[in-house]
Structure formats: C-alpha cells, structure tokens
Design an enzyme around this catalytic site. Structure first.
Site, PDB file in Angstrom:
ATOM      1  N   ASP A  43       0.838  -1.203   0.000  1.00 27.41           N
ATOM      2  CA  ASP A  43       0.000   0.000   0.000  1.00 27.41           C
ATOM      3  C   ASP A  43       0.866   1.243   0.000  1.00 27.41           C
ATOM      4  OD1 ASP A  43      -2.047  -1.736   0.107  1.00 27.41           O
ATOM      5  OD2 ASP A  43      -2.814  -1.119   2.083  1.00 27.41           O
TER       6      ASP A  43
ATOM      7  N   GLU B 237       3.846   1.662  -1.242  1.00 30.05           N
ATOM      8  CA  GLU B 237       4.412   1.911  -2.576  1.00 30.05           C
ATOM      9  C   GLU B 237       3.358   2.504  -3.512  1.00 30.05           C
ATOM     10  OE1 GLU B 237       7.785  -1.397  -3.447  1.00 30.05           O
ATOM     11  OE2 GLU B 237       5.874  -2.175  -2.751  1.00 30.05           O
ATOM     12  N   TYR B 238       2.167   1.950  -3.396  1.00 29.73           N
ATOM     13  CA  TYR B 238       1.060   2.454  -4.218  1.00 29.73           C
ATOM     14  C   TYR B 238       0.811   3.939  -3.906  1.00 29.73           C
ATOM     15  CZ  TYR B 238      -3.641   2.871  -6.202  1.00 29.73           C
ATOM     16  OH  TYR B 238      -4.735   3.275  -6.915  1.00 29.73           O
ATOM     17  N   ASP B 239       0.760   4.261  -2.616  1.00 26.02           N
ATOM     18  CA  ASP B 239       0.530   5.648  -2.200  1.00 26.02           C
ATOM     19  C   ASP B 239       1.617   6.573  -2.744  1.00 26.02           C
ATOM     20  OD1 ASP B 239      -1.694   4.854  -0.881  1.00 26.02           O
ATOM     21  OD2 ASP B 239      -0.777   4.829   1.116  1.00 26.02           O
TER      22      ASP B 239
ATOM     23  N   SER C  71     -34.945  -6.478 -18.875  1.00 25.30           N
ATOM     24  CA  SER C  71     -34.865  -7.213 -17.609  1.00 25.30           C
ATOM     25  C   SER C  71     -35.129  -8.682 -17.922  1.00 25.30           C
ATOM     26  CB  SER C  71     -35.853  -6.656 -16.607  1.00 25.30           C
ATOM     27  OG  SER C  71     -37.154  -6.815 -17.102  1.00 25.30           O
ATOM     28  N   LEU C  72     -35.091  -9.519 -16.919  1.00 22.92           N
ATOM     29  CA  LEU C  72     -35.202 -10.952 -17.161  1.00 22.92           C
ATOM     30  C   LEU C  72     -36.527 -11.496 -16.675  1.00 22.92           C
ATOM     31  CD1 LEU C  72     -31.673 -12.058 -15.935  1.00 22.92           C
ATOM     32  CD2 LEU C  72     -32.456 -11.942 -18.285  1.00 22.92           C
TER      33      LEU C  72
ATOM     34  N   ARG D  86     -29.979   1.870 -15.375  1.00 20.73           N
ATOM     35  CA  ARG D  86     -30.877   1.244 -16.332  1.00 20.73           C
ATOM     36  C   ARG D  86     -32.082   2.147 -16.638  1.00 20.73           C
ATOM     37  NH1 ARG D  86     -35.298  -2.066 -15.709  1.00 20.73           N
ATOM     38  NH2 ARG D  86     -35.703  -3.368 -17.499  1.00 20.73           N
TER      39      ARG D  86
ATOM     40  N   TYR E 118     -21.194  -8.419 -16.943  1.00 19.26           N
ATOM     41  CA  TYR E 118     -21.680  -9.712 -17.427  1.00 19.26           C
ATOM     42  C   TYR E 118     -22.155  -9.714 -18.876  1.00 19.26           C
ATOM     43  CZ  TYR E 118     -26.005  -7.546 -15.716  1.00 19.26           C
ATOM     44  OH  TYR E 118     -27.021  -6.686 -15.468  1.00 19.26           O
TER      45      TYR E 118
ATOM     46  N   LYS F 180     -28.340 -18.345 -19.252  1.00 19.36           N
ATOM     47  CA  LYS F 180     -28.334 -17.682 -20.552  1.00 19.36           C
ATOM     48  C   LYS F 180     -27.925 -18.658 -21.651  1.00 19.36           C
ATOM     49  CE  LYS F 180     -26.669 -13.488 -18.302  1.00 19.36           C
ATOM     50  NZ  LYS F 180     -25.588 -12.513 -18.142  1.00 19.36           N
TER      51      LYS F 180
ATOM     52  N   LYS G 201     -34.991 -17.313  -9.172  1.00 22.15           N
ATOM     53  CA  LYS G 201     -34.937 -16.573  -7.903  1.00 22.15           C
ATOM     54  C   LYS G 201     -34.940 -17.549  -6.732  1.00 22.15           C
ATOM     55  CE  LYS G 201     -35.483 -12.043  -8.892  1.00 22.15           C
ATOM     56  NZ  LYS G 201     -36.747 -11.407  -8.752  1.00 22.15           N
TER      57      LYS G 201
ATOM     58  N   CYS H 257     -52.924   5.699  24.795  1.00 23.12           N
ATOM     59  CA  CYS H 257     -51.689   5.997  24.079  1.00 23.12           C
ATOM     60  C   CYS H 257     -50.496   5.852  25.025  1.00 23.12           C
ATOM     61  CB  CYS H 257     -51.742   7.420  23.522  1.00 23.12           C
ATOM     62  SG  CYS H 257     -50.183   7.926  22.783  1.00 23.12           S
TER      63      CYS H 257
ATOM     64  N   CYS I 191     -49.052   9.609  25.521  1.00 22.59           N
ATOM     65  CA  CYS I 191     -49.748  10.744  26.127  1.00 22.59           C
ATOM     66  C   CYS I 191     -50.963  10.316  26.934  1.00 22.59           C
ATOM     67  CB  CYS I 191     -50.153  11.759  25.062  1.00 22.59           C
ATOM     68  SG  CYS I 191     -51.508  11.190  24.032  1.00 22.59           S
TER      69      CYS I 191
ATOM     70  N   CYS J  40     -50.109  15.149  21.175  1.00 22.73           N
ATOM     71  CA  CYS J  40     -49.365  13.952  21.586  1.00 22.73           C
ATOM     72  C   CYS J  40     -47.889  14.093  21.210  1.00 22.73           C
ATOM     73  CB  CYS J  40     -49.955  12.717  20.913  1.00 22.73           C
ATOM     74  SG  CYS J  40     -48.994  11.219  21.225  1.00 22.73           S
TER      75      CYS J  40
HETATM   76  S1  IVH Z   1     -28.265 -10.472 -17.621  1.00 25.80           S
HETATM   77  C1  IVH Z   1     -31.107  -8.848 -20.934  1.00 25.80           C
HETATM   78  N1  IVH Z   1     -26.747 -11.388 -15.675  1.00 25.80           N
HETATM   79  O1  IVH Z   1     -30.821  -8.934 -12.884  1.00 25.80           O
HETATM   80  C2  IVH Z   1     -30.730  -9.402 -19.620  1.00 25.80           C
HETATM   81  N2  IVH Z   1     -28.428  -9.822 -15.134  1.00 25.80           N
HETATM   82  O2  IVH Z   1     -33.849  -8.461 -14.546  1.00 25.80           O
HETATM   83  C3  IVH Z   1     -29.649  -8.672 -18.987  1.00 25.80           C
HETATM   84  N3  IVH Z   1     -28.476  -9.181 -12.788  1.00 25.80           N
HETATM   85  O3  IVH Z   1     -31.532  -5.941 -14.507  1.00 25.80           O
HETATM   86  C4  IVH Z   1     -29.391  -9.117 -17.619  1.00 25.80           C
HETATM   87  N4  IVH Z   1     -26.795 -10.437 -12.137  1.00 25.80           N
HETATM   88  O4  IVH Z   1     -29.569  -5.969 -12.968  1.00 25.80           O
HETATM   89  C5  IVH Z   1     -27.775 -10.585 -16.010  1.00 25.80           C
HETATM   90  N5  IVH Z   1     -25.306 -12.231 -14.063  1.00 25.80           N
HETATM   91  C6  IVH Z   1     -26.315 -11.436 -14.399  1.00 25.80           C
HETATM   92  C7  IVH Z   1     -26.974 -10.641 -13.454  1.00 25.80           C
HETATM   93  C8  IVH Z   1     -28.033  -9.845 -13.867  1.00 25.80           C
HETATM   94  C9  IVH Z   1     -27.704  -9.554 -11.762  1.00 25.80           C
HETATM   95  C10 IVH Z   1     -29.617  -8.249 -12.703  1.00 25.80           C
HETATM   96  C11 IVH Z   1     -29.621  -7.161 -13.704  1.00 25.80           C
HETATM   97  C12 IVH Z   1     -30.947  -7.200 -14.403  1.00 25.80           C
HETATM   98  C13 IVH Z   1     -31.741  -8.082 -13.506  1.00 25.80           C
HETATM   99  C14 IVH Z   1     -32.650  -9.020 -14.259  1.00 25.80           C
END
Ligand code: IVH
Length: 670
Positions: free
Chosen positions: A34, A36-38, A83-84, A137, A223, A287, A311, A405, A408, A428
């Site tokens: 650390d 050296e980094y500093d 979103s997924l 997003r 990702y 995926k 989930k 209460c 009060c 109150c």
């Molecule tokens: S892929 C088109 N990979 O989960 C899909 N999402 O609704 C792009 N998330 O909004 C998402 N880890 O914020 C992907 N390894 C992962 C993820 C991830 C967390 C979140 C991301 C997204 C939500 C899914």
C-alpha cells in the site's frame, strides 16, 4: 522537470497505477505494498498539480472529485437494457429449456449459468478504451448519467487494456462487509439504516455529490456486451473471457453446461454457498451461450427469450417473539412491532418485525413467547409468516392492545373503516416527534446527521418542539447533549443551515400535511412556485390543478388555516428557510406568469417584502432579478424613495411599476 518530461512521467504513472489497481481490485492479487502504491499516487498528484492542464478525466486522480451535480443528465441507451423473466421452481426451469429447444429445433442447447448479483444494473461506455460514461438502467430505454459516482468504484477500469469502443453491462453492488460498516456508522449517528445492500448501493450511486458516493466502497461485476465496434464474440462464454481480458471484473462463478440437470445442480450448489459469498445474490441467471441462437430466439417487449432468472426462495428463520412494542406514528396511527430474539436472515440480523395492526396478531394466532417463522424477501421489511404452535410450552400469553396511548395516555380510537388504532390527541408528543423525524428525513428536508435518535434526544431535552425550532438551535444548546462533540455539532448545524436552500417541495412534503406526499408536494410547488401562494389558495383553485383531488385540496386548506401552523411557517420564514420552487415550472404556470423570461430590477423600499423575498417570488415565476438597470431590463419595480435606478429606467424607456401593481401581478391583494 520540463513539461515534456512531466507529460511522459504522468503517462507512465497512470499506466502503472491502473495496473496496480487492476491487480488489487480485480484480480485480488496485489504485487506492491500500500505504501508503494501511495507513493506512486502522490507523485502523480504532485505532477498534475504542477501541470494542471495535463489532467485528463481518465487519470486515477480523478476517481473522486468533481462538483456536486444539480441533477443527473438523461442518457439514451444505444441498445435497450432489458430485464429478465423469472423462474421460481425446477419446473419453471425445465419449461424454459423445453421452449428453447422447441423454438430452435435442436436437442441440445449450451447454457451459461451465472450468479444473479443483487445490486443495480449499469451500462458503461468506453471510447478507444477510455471510460467516458456510465448510466443506470432507468426504464430500459433511458437511464441517468452517473459517471462521476461510478468512477469512484476502484474495480471499474478507467482505461481498458485495449483501445476498444463498446458499451458493457453489469451490476454495481455493495459488498456485505461494507454494508455492515455503513449501517453500524448510521446506527451510531441515529440515522435510519439501509434495509439491505442493494438499497445502500442504489443510495450511493444516486448521490448528487460524488464525494459522498466515494465514501461507500462499491464494487462491480460485468456480465455482458451491450454493443461494440469491430468483431463481436460468437458465444457468451467468449464474451465473458473477452471482458476479463479487457480488464473488467467478471464474476468467476460462471459455468457452461449442456443439460438442464446441470443447471439445477448449479442452482442448488449456490443456494447452499450463497451465505459464504462476500456479496448478496438473489438467484442464478441462465443464458443461452450461442449468440446466433439468441438472435433466433429474440426478445419480448420486456425481456429476452434466451435467458431467465431463477430466484431463490425468500429466506426464513425461526425465532422467539419476546414482546410486542407499540409505536405511535406521525398521524397518530398505532402500530405493534414484534421484538424478537436476534436471528440472521439474508445477511442481516433481524430483531424486530412489523405486525401492522391488531387484526394481524389475531389472524395469525400469535402469542407472546411463541416460536415464530420470520421471512425476509428482497428489500421487504421482515415479516412474521406464522407461528409454530407445536413448540409451545404453556407459558405463552395472549397479547392485548393498549387502550391508552403509551406516550400521552389519551384514549385510543378506531376511526370508521380503519383497522389501525389511533391517538387523536393533536398535542401527543409521539406525533410531534415523529413529525419532526419525517421533516428531517431524506425524502423531505434531508438534514444529514439528524436521524431518529438525535431528534428524540433534542425532543427529550426540550430543545425542539416544532420543526421551526430546528433552525434556532445554537451550538451551546447542543454541546451538553450526550454523544455530541464539537465536530458533530458543527456538522449538524451546517446541514441544518444547508437545508434552508432546499426547493420548496421538500419543505411542503416535510410539513406532513395529510394526503400530500412527495409527488403531490412537487405538483403544488411547480404550479404555484411559492409557499405563500399555496397558503393563499382556496379549495377551488387547488382542485383546478390536474392531479389534485378534493381530499388533498381540503386537507391543505384546513392545515394552513390553523394558527399554530401559521406560526411555524412564519418562524421558518424568519429563519431564512427558502419558500420558493427552484426547479423548472410547469409550462402552463410559466406561460401565465407575467414575469416569465423577464429581467427585473428592484429599487427603493418595499412595504410588503424584503428584497430577498421579492426576488424569490419573481424568480419562482420564471423571471430574472438583476442589480442594475440597463437596456436589457424589462421591468423596474420601484418602492418608496426610489432614486437613480428609477431615473435611469425612465431615461431608457424601461417599464416601471409600483409596489401595488407588483402585488397585483403576483395575484395578491395589498
Ligand atoms: S443479464 C437482458 N446477468 O438482474 C438481460 N443480469 O432483470 C440482462 N443481474 O436488470 C441481464 N446479475 O440488474 C444478467 N449475471 C447477471 C446478473 C443480472 C444480476 C440483474 C440485472 C438485471 C436483472 C434481471
């Protein structure tokens, strides 16, 4: 050192520092100490101070800095951020797999499994390898520019290892340890705690002041590629390796599999291991690996057909309910809270759970001393799912709600059609105290350092009996209080002082008028521009505003008719609290305003206003107030004993009005 040498050395240092950053924060494998980094960092700072024109935004010295922003700029995503879809069971996952194989007409599909990081989705843009912009997003099409805050994340490369132009996507998050550190700090200051690491991360990234964001150590996993110039990887696995090669932090737990059983095994493995991770995950993302196949599968309006989020079920735990505590809220509503033996749930210690109201205690058959199941799903406050009657010992006792209460002693009542019991004594102390806590809270006046504990302390010491009292606190009042050092008193007074400058919707919301939420407050502020105009408005005028209904209109009129409210307002005014709206006015209101776009000068003595008040009112109506008369002046407001400015205005042919006309223009009687 001459300029040329400095330039060369600066470049060397930046490369070296970025490399060490990468080794430390991304690979977790530092090769220097650390100290050296500093030393490298200090050398760079010194050189940049000597040659400030050589500072570039991608310099490691520029991670923290920048001025607070007035608001976040909007950013249009070049490719929408989807979103997924969710899967909650093994059957859901099998169905996902069947559908893909059916659509693609193949037997076997390769999937990549990843951890689903519980943070905030962000998009990062790099041009020729340099980080230029990061965004939230938002609604998927348009997000907000949070570049300054993202730069404070040490594992986010400011420069990539190759000069590519691309947009990458990932998840910014707060590690569990940092979350605990921050909540412990908040607890000490008596501020409300973050419910979970995700809210904490979101709160940090949404700070307008990047210095505040920098105080919270966030991290980021990337990702996916949103878009890129040049040749694009053909599979997701390749993309992940490509991102890692560029210097991004990619979560190492990903795995490519070919059978849905292996997906299931991955899910099960991480369900068991999640507690050992240094960050929160809320599931697993599956995926399709082949990007050409993804194209064929396509997307629905909201989410891709080629991926799904599994989930994890909400975590549950069993603990003992020791007692029930009664709290009186700002509106007098009485809520029971379960006091529990501490138990760890989804990474946080749970000691309390809201029981909402008496009916719920009865419906769930909860007795004092019962073993109860508590659940915490995502950011939801812990709740009691049910009791385990088989674990009763006979010692358990039924709970009875109090009739009076606890603060009060006035009789609690159940208003028509309401489940909640209420204390209807307007004096109150609990309601007053909760009202002040609401006033200082983040959504309202946002007075930092003034949380529940400190407000309670001030209240108990008799220093603050109404919100106006906050603005009359003095150093001598605060110093004798427990846990109040010189420094914390100064900070507290400074944040109280700062809050005077808030735009008026915060004040309006903070007053806690029934039915006026933060959105209602903003609508009112935007329409009227000034608190005085809102106080003068009658029911009819209020109701004529879109989105303001009779209930809210009625509540506002009743509220401001109270003499004690008027007194508080006048004391706030006298303390210098801003009463005008500082954001853009609604078009209709601005167009109606006689001051819209006008340059106005004030002169002489006004009977009804101070200079400052008059300026605020004009500015709230879209006008600009300047100090001296010129040919650009549109209007001069001349009070008594007006002198040279009046003569100059007359010479230049500028329109001149007196105070009475000014009042009429403001829509106010003299
Ligand atoms: S892929 C088109 N990979 O989960 C899909 N999402 O609704 C792009 N998330 O909004 C998402 N880890 O914020 C992907 N390894 C992962 C993820 C991830 C967390 C979140 C991301 C997204 C939500 C899914």
């Amino acid at each position: 050192m001459d300029r040329q040498e400095a330039e060369k050395r600066i470049e060397e240092l930046r490369r070296e520092i970025e490399e060490h950053n990468y080794r430390y924060y991304v690979l977790d494998d530092p090769v220097i100490t650390d100290a050296e980094y500093d030393r490298l960092m200090r050398e760079l700072i010194t050189l940049e101070e000597a040659f400030p024109d050589l500072i570039t935004p991608d310099s490691p010295t520029q991670r923290v800095g920048g001025e607070p922003l007035p608001y976040f700029e909007k950013v249009e995503h070049s490719v929408p951020m989807l979103s997924l879809g969710n899967a909650f069971s093994e059957e859901d996952l099998r169905e996902f797999d069947r559908r893909i194989r059916r659509t693609a007409g193949v037997d076997k599909v390769r999937y990549v499994c990843e951890l689903k990081i519980d943070g905030l989705a962000v998009s990062l843009r790099y041009e020729n390898g340099v980080f230029v912009r990061g965004a939230t997003r938002g609604d998927g099409q348009t997000g907000e520019d949070i570049t300054q805050n993202l730069k404070t994340i040490r594992s986010l490369p400011l420069r990539l290892r190759r000069p590519v132009t691309l947009e990458v996507r990932g998840e910014a998050f707060m590690p569990k340890g940092e979350f605990q550190r921050i909540n412990a700090q908040k607890e000490k200051r008596g501020e409300p705690l973050f419910a979970n690491p995700r809210n904490a991360a979101a709160g940090s990234l949404r700070q307008l002041d990047p210095r505040l964001a920098a105080e919270r150590a966030l991290d980021i996993f990337l990702y996916g590629i949103g878009w890129m110039e040049g040749e694009v990887p053909k599979t997701h696995a390749e993309s992940l390796r490509f991102l890692a090669d560029l210097g991004f932090k990619v979560n190492p737990a990903w795995r490519a599999v070919e059978r849905i059983e292996d997906v299931m095994a991955y899910v099960e493995e991480w369900r068991q291991r999640r507690a050992d991770l240094g960050y929160e995950i809320d599931g697993v993302v599956i995926k399709v690996d082949d990007l050409a196949l993804r194209e064929i599968l396509g997307t629905t309006a909201k989410s891709p057909r080629w991926a799904v989020a599994y989930k994890f079920p909400a975590e549950e735990a069993v603990t003992i309910l020791r007692d029930i505590e009664i709290n009186v809220g700002r509106t007098g509503a009485v809520t029971p809270t379960a006091l529990l033996d501490p138990v760890t749930l989804a990474g946080t210690t749970v000691k309390r759970a809201s029981l909402h109201n008496e009916d719920i205690i009865r419906e769930k058959g909860i007795l004092l001393g019962d073993h109860v199941i508590v659940r915490k799903a995502g950011d939801i406050i812990p709740e009691i799912v049910g009791v385990l009657p088989e674990r009763r010992t006979g010692e358990e006792r039924p709970y009875r709600m109090p009739e009076y209460c606890p603060e009060c002693n006035s009789r609690l009542v159940r208003l028509d059609g309401e489940v909640a019991l209420r204390c209807i004594n307007p004096q109150c102390p609990a309601q007053t105290r909760e009202g002040i806590i609401h006033f200082v809270s983040r959504g309202a006046m946002n007075i930092e350092g003034l949380g529940e504990k400190v407000v309670t302390q001030l209240f108990q010491a008799g220093l603050v009996r109404s919100v106006a009292d906050l603005y009359y606190l003095k150093k001598e009042d605060l110093l004798p209080l427990e846990r109040m050092g010189e420094k914390s008193v100064e900070n507290l007074l400074a944040s109280i002082e700062r809050s005077k400058q808030n735009s008026v919707e915060r004040l309006l919301f903070g007053l806690g008028i029934r039915f006026v939420g933060s959105k209602g407050a903003l609508i009112l502020a935007r329409h009227f521009g000034h608190l005085d105009r809102i106080m003068e408005a009658d029911r009819e005028e209020l109701e004529s505003i879109n989105e303001i209904g009779p209930k809210m209109a009625d509540s506002i009129v009743t509220y401001f008719a109270k003499p004690e409210v008027r007194e508080v307002v006048e004391r706030l005014r006298a303390a210098g609290v801003n009463f005008s709206f500082k954001g853009p006015r609604t078009e209709e209101a601005a167009a109606e305003s006689p001051f819209a776009g006008k340059t106005v000068v004030l002169t002489g003595t006004l009977k009804h206003f101070s200079r400052k008040e008059a300026s605020e009112r004009i500015e709230a109506l879209g006008g600009k107030v300047t100090g001296s008369v010129s040919k650009n002046t549109d209007l001069l407001i001349a009070g008594e004993k007006a002198g040279s400015k009046l003569r100059k205005a007359q010479d230049l042919g500028v329109q001149v009005i007196d105070e009475q006309t000014f009042l009429e223009m403001l829509g106010q009687e003299g």
